[in-house]
Design a protein around this motif. Structure first.
Motif, mmCIF file in Angstrom:
data_model
loop_
_atom_site.group_PDB
_atom_site.id
_atom_site.type_symbol
_atom_site.label_atom_id
_atom_site.label_comp_id
_atom_site.label_asym_id
_atom_site.label_seq_id
_atom_site.Cartn_x
_atom_site.Cartn_y
_atom_site.Cartn_z
ATOM 1 N N PRO A 46 111.943 74.791 120.873
ATOM 2 C CA PRO A 46 111.062 74.376 119.794
ATOM 3 C C PRO A 46 111.645 74.595 118.406
ATOM 4 N N TRP A 47 112.907 74.980 118.331
ATOM 5 C CA TRP A 47 113.497 75.409 117.063
ATOM 6 C C TRP A 47 113.601 74.290 116.027
ATOM 7 N N VAL A 48 114.063 73.111 116.409
ATOM 8 C CA VAL A 48 114.187 72.006 115.455
ATOM 9 C C VAL A 48 112.807 71.577 114.972
ATOM 10 N N SER A 49 111.828 71.598 115.850
ATOM 11 C CA SER A 49 110.466 71.241 115.446
ATOM 12 C C SER A 49 109.944 72.201 114.384
ATOM 13 N N LEU A 50 110.231 73.470 114.547
ATOM 14 C CA LEU A 50 109.816 74.447 113.538
ATOM 15 C C LEU A 50 110.541 74.223 112.218
ATOM 16 N N VAL A 60 111.846 70.624 106.293
ATOM 17 C CA VAL A 60 112.216 69.220 106.098
ATOM 18 C C VAL A 60 110.952 68.366 106.201
ATOM 19 N N LYS A 61 110.000 68.631 105.345
ATOM 20 C CA LYS A 61 108.696 67.997 105.447
ATOM 21 C C LYS A 61 108.738 66.490 105.216
ATOM 22 N N GLU A 62 109.719 65.999 104.470
ATOM 23 C CA GLU A 62 109.789 64.542 104.263
ATOM 24 C C GLU A 62 110.102 63.819 105.566
ATOM 25 N N LYS A 63 110.772 64.480 106.500
ATOM 26 C CA LYS A 63 111.028 63.878 107.814
ATOM 27 C C LYS A 63 109.741 63.809 108.629
ATOM 28 N N ALA A 64 108.877 64.771 108.458
ATOM 29 C CA ALA A 64 107.628 64.820 109.222
ATOM 30 C C ALA A 64 106.650 63.736 108.788
ATOM 31 N N GLU A 65 106.932 63.030 107.707
ATOM 32 C CA GLU A 65 106.052 61.952 107.267
ATOM 33 C C GLU A 65 106.230 60.697 108.111
ATOM 34 N N SER A 66 107.360 60.569 108.788
ATOM 35 C CA SER A 66 107.600 59.430 109.668
ATOM 36 C C SER A 66 106.730 59.580 110.920
ATOM 37 N N PRO A 67 105.948 58.548 111.282
ATOM 38 C CA PRO A 67 105.102 58.664 112.477
ATOM 39 C C PRO A 67 105.905 58.924 113.755
ATOM 40 N N PHE A 68 107.082 58.324 113.866
ATOM 41 C CA PHE A 68 107.923 58.497 115.050
ATOM 42 C C PHE A 68 108.409 59.940 115.157
ATOM 43 N N ILE A 69 108.923 60.475 114.060
ATOM 44 C CA ILE A 69 109.423 61.859 114.073
ATOM 45 C C ILE A 69 108.264 62.829 114.270
ATOM 46 N N ARG A 70 107.147 62.581 113.592
ATOM 47 C CA ARG A 70 105.990 63.471 113.714
ATOM 48 C C ARG A 70 105.507 63.547 115.163
ATOM 49 N N TYR A 71 105.375 62.397 115.797
ATOM 50 C CA TYR A 71 104.922 62.360 117.191
ATOM 51 C C TYR A 71 105.848 63.182 118.080
ATOM 52 N N HIS A 72 107.135 62.955 117.950
ATOM 53 C CA HIS A 72 108.088 63.618 118.838
ATOM 54 C C HIS A 72 108.269 65.098 118.507
ATOM 55 N N HIS A 73 108.280 65.451 117.227
ATOM 56 C CA HIS A 73 108.522 66.867 116.944
ATOM 57 C C HIS A 73 107.319 67.724 117.298
ATOM 58 N N ILE A 74 106.120 67.198 117.159
ATOM 59 C CA ILE A 74 104.950 67.981 117.567
ATOM 60 C C ILE A 74 104.916 68.133 119.084
ATOM 61 N N GLN A 75 105.207 67.041 119.779
ATOM 62 C CA GLN A 75 105.219 67.109 121.242
ATOM 63 C C GLN A 75 106.359 68.006 121.738
ATOM 64 N N ALA A 76 107.508 67.940 121.089
ATOM 65 C CA ALA A 76 108.639 68.789 121.480
ATOM 66 C C ALA A 76 108.340 70.258 121.215
ATOM 67 N N LEU A 118 96.504 66.852 126.260
ATOM 68 C CA LEU A 118 95.963 68.027 125.597
ATOM 69 C C LEU A 118 96.163 67.947 124.093
ATOM 70 N N MET A 119 97.357 67.545 123.658
ATOM 71 C CA MET A 119 97.640 67.466 122.227
ATOM 72 C C MET A 119 96.820 66.370 121.550
ATOM 73 N N LYS A 120 96.562 65.272 122.246
ATOM 74 C CA LYS A 120 95.733 64.207 121.686
ATOM 75 C C LYS A 120 94.288 64.661 121.563
ATOM 76 N N LYS A 121 93.785 65.399 122.549
ATOM 77 C CA LYS A 121 92.408 65.911 122.487
ATOM 78 C C LYS A 121 92.230 66.908 121.347
ATOM 79 N N GLN A 122 93.295 67.651 121.034
ATOM 80 C CA GLN A 122 93.238 68.624 119.948
ATOM 81 C C GLN A 122 93.418 67.961 118.587
ATOM 82 N N GLY A 123 93.830 66.686 118.579
ATOM 83 C CA GLY A 123 94.034 65.974 117.320
ATOM 84 C C GLY A 123 95.404 66.195 116.704
ATOM 85 N N TRP A 124 96.336 66.732 117.478
ATOM 86 C CA TRP A 124 97.682 66.997 116.937
ATOM 87 C C TRP A 124 98.557 65.756 116.966
ATOM 88 N N LEU A 125 98.294 64.835 117.887
ATOM 89 C CA LEU A 125 99.067 63.601 117.983
ATOM 90 C C LEU A 125 98.211 62.423 117.579
#
Length: 106
Positions: free
Chosen positions: A26-30, A36-52, A99-106
Motif C-alpha cells: 500500500p506504500w505508493v497509494s499512501l 502527490v495530490k494532483e495525481k489523485a485528481e485523475s479518476p483512473f488513478i484515484r480508483y486504482h490507488h484507493i483499491q490498491a 465493500l469499498m463502493k458501499k463505503q463510498g470510497w470508490l
C-alpha cells in the motif's frame, strides 16, 4: 462486471501510477494520498490507488497472520491487477471492490 467511471482513455502516466499502486501496495497509494495530490485528481488513478491501498492492507494482514504463506498468492494477484491497469481497465476485486463502493470510497 467491470464498471468504468469514465470513458476517457487513461494516459501512459496514469497507467504507470496505477501499476505502481498495485505492485508496491500500500506504500505508493499512501504516497499519492499524502504527497502527490494532483495525481489523485485523475479518476483512473484515484480508483486504482484507493483499491490498491485496500488490497495492500488486506494482503499485509493476511500475510502476517499466515506467516507469509499467502504472500505469494497476494503477489500474483498484485501482478495480475497491475497488468489489467496497464491495459486501461478498471479492476474489480470480488469482495473488496464491493465493500469499498458501499463505503463510498470508490
Amino acid at each position: 462486471m467491470s464498471e468504468q467511471p469514465s470513458t476517457v482513455q487513461p494516459t501512459s502516466d496514469e497507467k504507470l501510477w496505477a501499476i505502481l499502486s498495485y505492485l508496491l501496495a500500500p506504500w505508493v497509494s499512501l504516497i499519492i494520498m499524502l504527497f502527490v495530490k494532483e495525481k489523485a485528481e485523475s479518476p483512473f488513478i484515484r480508483y486504482h490507488h484507493i483499491q490498491a491501498l485496500g488490497w495492500g492492507v488486506v494482503g499485509l494482514v493476511i500475510s502476517l497472520l499466515t506467516v507469509g504463506f499467502c504472500g505469494i498468492i497476494w503477489l500474483i494477484g498484485s501482478i495480475y491487477f497491475a497488468v489489467k491497469a496497464n491495459n486501461g481497465e478498471y479492476v474489480v476485486i470480488p469482495v473488496l471492490t464491493d465493500l469499498m463502493k458501499k463505503q463510498g470510497w470508490l
